[in-house]
Design a protein around this motif. Structure first.
Motif, PDB file in Angstrom:
ATOM      1  N   HIS A  60      -4.649-142.557 -31.140  1.00 60.37           N
ATOM      2  CA  HIS A  60      -4.572-141.139 -30.783  1.00 60.37           C
ATOM      3  C   HIS A  60      -3.564-140.607 -31.469  1.00 60.37           C
ATOM      4  CE1 HIS A  60      -2.955-138.475 -27.730  1.00 60.37           C
ATOM      5  NE2 HIS A  60      -4.147-138.646 -27.233  1.00 60.37           N
ATOM      6  N   THR A  61      -3.881-139.213 -31.677  1.00 60.97           N
ATOM      7  CA  THR A  61      -3.102-138.271 -32.577  1.00 60.97           C
ATOM      8  C   THR A  61      -2.751-136.990 -31.812  1.00 60.97           C
ATOM      9  OG1 THR A  61      -4.815-137.320 -33.647  1.00 60.97           O
ATOM     10  CG2 THR A  61      -4.190-139.066 -34.544  1.00 60.97           C
ATOM     11  N   TYR A  62      -1.777-136.355 -32.372  1.00 60.35           N
ATOM     12  CA  TYR A  62      -1.619-134.907 -31.856  1.00 60.35           C
ATOM     13  C   TYR A  62      -2.835-134.239 -32.298  1.00 60.35           C
ATOM     14  CZ  TYR A  62       3.354-136.096 -31.673  1.00 60.35           C
ATOM     15  OH  TYR A  62       4.613-136.848 -31.424  1.00 60.35           O
ATOM     16  N   SER A  63      -3.336-133.531 -31.261  1.00 57.29           N
ATOM     17  CA  SER A  63      -4.399-132.533 -31.732  1.00 57.29           C
ATOM     18  C   SER A  63      -4.331-131.670 -32.845  1.00 57.29           C
ATOM     19  CB  SER A  63      -4.647-131.641 -30.527  1.00 57.29           C
ATOM     20  OG  SER A  63      -6.003-130.943 -30.428  1.00 57.29           O
ATOM     21  N   GLY A  64      -5.187-131.694 -33.788  1.00 56.90           N
ATOM     22  CA  GLY A  64      -5.250-130.754 -34.920  1.00 56.90           C
ATOM     23  C   GLY A  64      -4.594-131.568 -36.195  1.00 56.90           C
ATOM     24  N   TYR A  65      -4.189-132.866 -35.903  1.00 57.22           N
ATOM     25  CA  TYR A  65      -3.673-133.700 -36.769  1.00 57.22           C
ATOM     26  C   TYR A  65      -4.529-134.745 -37.449  1.00 57.22           C
ATOM     27  CZ  TYR A  65       1.323-132.036 -36.552  1.00 57.22           C
ATOM     28  OH  TYR A  65       2.499-131.359 -36.529  1.00 57.22           O
ATOM     29  N   GLU A  66      -5.586-134.755 -37.090  1.00 55.34           N
ATOM     30  CA  GLU A  66      -6.949-135.571 -37.242  1.00 55.34           C
ATOM     31  C   GLU A  66      -6.927-135.953 -38.835  1.00 55.34           C
ATOM     32  OE1 GLU A  66      -7.698-133.905 -33.161  1.00 55.34           O
ATOM     33  OE2 GLU A  66      -7.531-133.075 -35.358  1.00 55.34           O
ATOM     34  N   ASN A  67      -7.413-135.023 -39.518  1.00 57.81           N
ATOM     35  CA  ASN A  67      -7.362-134.901 -40.711  1.00 57.81           C
ATOM     36  C   ASN A  67      -6.297-135.205 -41.857  1.00 57.81           C
ATOM     37  OD1 ASN A  67     -10.054-134.588 -40.625  1.00 57.81           O
ATOM     38  ND2 ASN A  67     -10.002-132.053 -40.569  1.00 57.81           N
ATOM     39  N   LYS A  68      -5.140-134.704 -41.239  1.00 56.46           N
ATOM     40  CA  LYS A  68      -3.604-135.118 -41.830  1.00 56.46           C
ATOM     41  C   LYS A  68      -3.648-136.700 -41.818  1.00 56.46           C
ATOM     42  CE  LYS A  68      -1.796-130.814 -40.729  1.00 56.46           C
ATOM     43  NZ  LYS A  68      -0.889-130.048 -40.087  1.00 56.46           N
ATOM     44  N   VAL A 103     -20.150-124.435 -38.616  1.00 53.41           N
ATOM     45  CA  VAL A 103     -18.766-124.639 -38.312  1.00 53.41           C
ATOM     46  C   VAL A 103     -18.733-126.255 -38.015  1.00 53.41           C
ATOM     47  CG1 VAL A 103     -16.869-124.301 -36.729  1.00 53.41           C
ATOM     48  CG2 VAL A 103     -18.469-122.378 -37.367  1.00 53.41           C
ATOM     49  N   GLU A 104     -17.782-126.948 -38.440  1.00 52.10           N
ATOM     50  CA  GLU A 104     -17.506-128.298 -38.284  1.00 52.10           C
ATOM     51  C   GLU A 104     -16.658-128.655 -37.185  1.00 52.10           C
ATOM     52  OE1 GLU A 104     -17.148-131.128 -41.909  1.00 52.10           O
ATOM     53  OE2 GLU A 104     -14.994-131.022 -41.148  1.00 52.10           O
ATOM     54  N   ASN A 105     -17.063-129.295 -35.957  1.00 50.91           N
ATOM     55  CA  ASN A 105     -16.435-129.261 -34.837  1.00 50.91           C
ATOM     56  C   ASN A 105     -15.897-130.773 -34.678  1.00 50.91           C
ATOM     57  OD1 ASN A 105     -16.392-126.690 -33.950  1.00 50.91           O
ATOM     58  ND2 ASN A 105     -17.980-126.869 -32.577  1.00 50.91           N
ATOM     59  N   LYS A 106     -14.853-131.361 -34.237  1.00 48.70           N
ATOM     60  CA  LYS A 106     -14.383-132.503 -33.977  1.00 48.70           C
ATOM     61  C   LYS A 106     -14.917-133.116 -32.793  1.00 48.70           C
ATOM     62  CE  LYS A 106     -10.447-132.372 -36.589  1.00 48.70           C
ATOM     63  NZ  LYS A 106     -10.416-131.003 -37.220  1.00 48.70           N
ATOM     64  N   ILE A 107     -15.708-134.284 -32.749  1.00 49.57           N
ATOM     65  CA  ILE A 107     -16.465-134.820 -31.427  1.00 49.57           C
ATOM     66  C   ILE A 107     -15.256-135.337 -30.507  1.00 49.57           C
ATOM     67  CG2 ILE A 107     -18.012-136.504 -30.776  1.00 49.57           C
ATOM     68  CD1 ILE A 107     -19.491-136.187 -33.455  1.00 49.57           C
ATOM     69  N   PHE A 108     -14.244-135.835 -31.123  1.00 54.43           N
ATOM     70  CA  PHE A 108     -13.052-136.448 -30.357  1.00 54.43           C
ATOM     71  C   PHE A 108     -11.644-135.966 -30.874  1.00 54.43           C
ATOM     72  CE2 PHE A 108     -16.420-139.869 -30.515  1.00 54.43           C
ATOM     73  CZ  PHE A 108     -16.833-139.806 -29.490  1.00 54.43           C
ATOM     74  N   PRO A 109     -11.373-134.599 -30.469  1.00 57.51           N
ATOM     75  CA  PRO A 109     -10.320-134.067 -30.700  1.00 57.51           C
ATOM     76  C   PRO A 109      -9.055-135.063 -30.361  1.00 57.51           C
ATOM     77  CG  PRO A 109     -11.415-132.437 -29.591  1.00 57.51           C
ATOM     78  CD  PRO A 109     -12.233-133.792 -29.431  1.00 57.51           C
ATOM     79  N   GLY A 110      -8.238-135.231 -31.414  1.00 58.99           N
ATOM     80  CA  GLY A 110      -6.809-136.067 -30.831  1.00 58.99           C
ATOM     81  C   GLY A 110      -7.157-137.471 -31.229  1.00 58.99           C
ATOM     82  N   TYR A 111      -8.127-137.895 -31.656  1.00 54.14           N
ATOM     83  CA  TYR A 111      -8.576-139.318 -32.035  1.00 54.14           C
ATOM     84  C   TYR A 111      -8.951-139.547 -33.445  1.00 54.14           C
ATOM     85  CZ  TYR A 111      -8.270-139.594 -27.005  1.00 54.14           C
ATOM     86  OH  TYR A 111      -7.508-139.836 -25.836  1.00 54.14           O
ATOM     87  N   VAL A 112      -8.801-140.548 -34.204  1.00 54.25           N
ATOM     88  CA  VAL A 112      -9.356-141.020 -35.263  1.00 54.25           C
ATOM     89  C   VAL A 112      -9.406-142.550 -35.227  1.00 54.25           C
ATOM     90  CG1 VAL A 112      -8.303-141.664 -37.746  1.00 54.25           C
ATOM     91  CG2 VAL A 112      -7.449-139.860 -36.479  1.00 54.25           C
ATOM     92  N   LEU A 113     -10.707-142.657 -35.867  1.00 56.23           N
ATOM     93  CA  LEU A 113     -11.349-144.065 -35.671  1.00 56.23           C
ATOM     94  C   LEU A 113     -10.862-144.799 -36.904  1.00 56.23           C
ATOM     95  CD1 LEU A 113     -14.998-143.105 -34.458  1.00 56.23           C
ATOM     96  CD2 LEU A 113     -12.890-143.898 -33.135  1.00 56.23           C
ATOM     97  N   VAL A 114     -10.560-146.105 -36.823  1.00 60.65           N
ATOM     98  CA  VAL A 114      -9.994-146.942 -37.864  1.00 60.65           C
ATOM     99  C   VAL A 114     -10.750-148.386 -37.623  1.00 60.65           C
ATOM    100  CG1 VAL A 114      -7.913-147.961 -39.144  1.00 60.65           C
ATOM    101  CG2 VAL A 114      -7.950-145.838 -37.773  1.00 60.65           C
ATOM    102  N   LYS A 115     -11.221-148.793 -39.048  1.00 58.05           N
ATOM    103  CA  LYS A 115     -11.812-150.001 -38.984  1.00 58.05           C
ATOM    104  C   LYS A 115     -10.816-150.981 -39.718  1.00 58.05           C
ATOM    105  CE  LYS A 115     -15.914-152.752 -39.816  1.00 58.05           C
ATOM    106  NZ  LYS A 115     -17.361-152.844 -40.301  1.00 58.05           N
TER     107      LYS A 115
END
Length: 179
Positions: free
Chosen positions: A17-25, A64-76
């Motif tokens: 779980h991330t702050y919204s807008g911080y996913e790519n960072k 336009v690129e929209n995040k499917i799950f804003p505020g989340y990053v998937l990590v394997k």
């Protein structure tokens, strides 16, 4: 967090779980940490699921690129103390999804539904080949492969029923090449 090492069941997908807008960072920071600390044996893949949407701006169409799950990053990753701390201590990460402070991996069904990993299926037949149906309603029938779906999961077979050819859609695992 001593029980984190006990949770290691090999590489699994976890949701941070991330702050919204911080996913790519977060993704970029984690990729840099993996490279700098040599954690490739623990953290295998990092994804920010997006979809491409075409929006109209006046008379122009813009992708336009929209995040499917804003505020989340998937990590394997393989979950242990080192990998947990590497992800958890990145600026912008608030924690892992799971009860309390216990990260919960995604199930195989969830990974498949999210279409995170592409599994290429190698079929032993192609369009025009004669096949035998060995499970399901048409078990024992033979036919000719008419089409194969893009993901190679569904196959349309022309089955001879009386004097007619009848198209039947089947799972790819229900047929095999005719010997």
């Amino acid at each position: 967090m001593s029980d984190i090492n006990e949770m290691n069941v090999g590489p699994r997908w976890y949701v941070a779980h991330t702050y919204s807008g911080y996913e790519n960072k977060v993704k970029a920071s984690l990729e840099k940490i993996v490279e700098n600390r040599g954690l490739q044996h623990l953290i295998y893949d990092i994804r920010v699921p997006v979809e491409i949407v075409i929006e109209k701006k006046g008379d122009k169409e813009i992708e336009v690129e929209n995040k499917i799950f804003p505020g989340y990053v998937l990590v394997k990753m393989s979950m242990n103390e080192e990998s947990w701390h590497a992800v958890r201590n990145i600026t912008g990460v608030t924690g892992f999804v799971g009860p309390g402070s216990r990260p919960t991996p995604l199930t195989e069904e969830e990974v498949e539904a999210l279409n995170i990993e592409e599994k290429r299926v190698k079929l032993s037949f192609s369009v025009g080949d004669s096949v035998v149906i060995y499970s399901g309603l048409f078990e024992g029938y033979t036919g000719v492969v008419q089409s194969i779906s893009e993901d190679s999961k569904k196959v349309t077979v022309l089955v001879k029923k009386g004097r007619r050819d009848m198209p039947v859609e089947l799972d790819a695992g229900a047929i095999k090449p005719e010997q």
